[in-house]
Design an enzyme around this catalytic site. Sequence first.
Site, PDB file in Angstrom:
ATOM      1  N   GLU A  81       1.061  -1.199   0.098  1.00  0.00           N
ATOM      2  CA  GLU A  81      -0.148   0.119   0.094  1.00  0.00           C
ATOM      3  C   GLU A  81       1.043   1.329  -0.006  1.00  0.00           C
ATOM      4  OE1 GLU A  81      -3.026   0.037  -0.599  1.00  0.00           O
ATOM      5  OE2 GLU A  81      -3.579  -2.197  -0.134  1.00  0.00           O
ATOM      6  N   ARG A  91     -18.264  -0.217   5.109  1.00  0.00           N
ATOM      7  CA  ARG A  91     -19.424  -0.854   4.466  1.00  0.00           C
ATOM      8  C   ARG A  91     -20.069  -1.848   5.299  1.00  0.00           C
ATOM      9  NH1 ARG A  91     -19.409  -5.432   1.938  1.00  0.00           N
ATOM     10  NH2 ARG A  91     -17.086  -5.936   2.069  1.00  0.00           N
ATOM     11  N   CYS A 144      -8.112  -1.523   8.081  1.00  0.00           N
ATOM     12  CA  CYS A 144      -6.851  -1.364   7.691  1.00  0.00           C
ATOM     13  C   CYS A 144      -6.269  -0.181   7.045  1.00  0.00           C
ATOM     14  CB  CYS A 144      -6.855  -2.432   6.371  1.00  0.00           C
ATOM     15  SG  CYS A 144      -6.777  -4.121   6.954  1.00  0.00           S
TER      16      CYS A 144
HETATM   17  N1  PCA Z   1      -8.762  -6.534   6.379  1.00  0.00           N
HETATM   18  C1  PCA Z   1      -9.704  -5.243   6.503  1.00  0.00           C
HETATM   19  C2  PCA Z   1      -9.689  -5.214   8.218  1.00  0.00           C
HETATM   20  C3  PCA Z   1      -9.046  -6.444   8.548  1.00  0.00           C
HETATM   21  C4  PCA Z   1      -8.433  -7.010   7.532  1.00  0.00           C
HETATM   22  O1  PCA Z   1      -7.712  -7.913   7.570  1.00  0.00           O
HETATM   23  C5  PCA Z   1      -9.377  -4.231   5.715  1.00  0.00           C
HETATM   24  O2  PCA Z   1      -8.988  -4.199   4.941  1.00  0.00           O
HETATM   25  O3  PCA Z   1      -9.857  -3.167   6.125  1.00  0.00           O
END
Ligand code: PCA
Length: 213
Positions: A81, A91, A144
Amino acid sequence: MQTLLLTGFEPFDQDPINPSWEVVRLLDGWQLGADVQVVARRLPCAFATAGECLIQLIDQLQPAMVIATGLGPGRSAISMERVAINLNDARIPDNLGEQPIDAAVVADGPAAYFTTLPIKAMVKAVREAEIAATVSHTAGTFVCNQVFYLLQHALAASAVRSGFIHVPYLPEQVLASGTASMALETQVEGLRVALLAAWHTSVDVTETGGQVS
Ligand code: PCA
């Protein structure tokens, strides 16, 4: 011995497992160099507690690098990222039933933070190991992204580099649905290679990770 703090998340959205934790827990204790060791920890999938938990771990462990990971539902590649945004827009409810909509992560915080990890070098290294990897320009607007934002916010004035990686589903989670996935061993190997590249690269390589739209 220095610490590379590596986090994964607990399951959410009715899934019994979260691959991010399944992968990083296998790397707990891995010594990726003579003087640096991975410490893997699990974060709760809740807006109210995830960031706080991560900041406590940073205070306690004083890591030299921090890499948080989470499941990116539908991702086909290990996704480094690039940017965390100052926005919670859920959501679905989190694991404590909270569902913030159009809320700031940090009131009056900057709109966004960039990763301080050498993500191009990480993508390149993982691809060279013949594992799918990509630069991603959105970590979403759920827990996340919030954790990624709070991580970059907390370390903004420090020399400790940090960032976020989204991983795909495991094959057994998406049986017959056709949704993209990646085997556990492949994800573990991909993260190993990504962590080595992150640790050993001080200046990122210049090559495109861009998209047209
Ligand atoms: N994915 C989610 C939250 C926890 C995870 O493992 C996200 O992409 O926000």
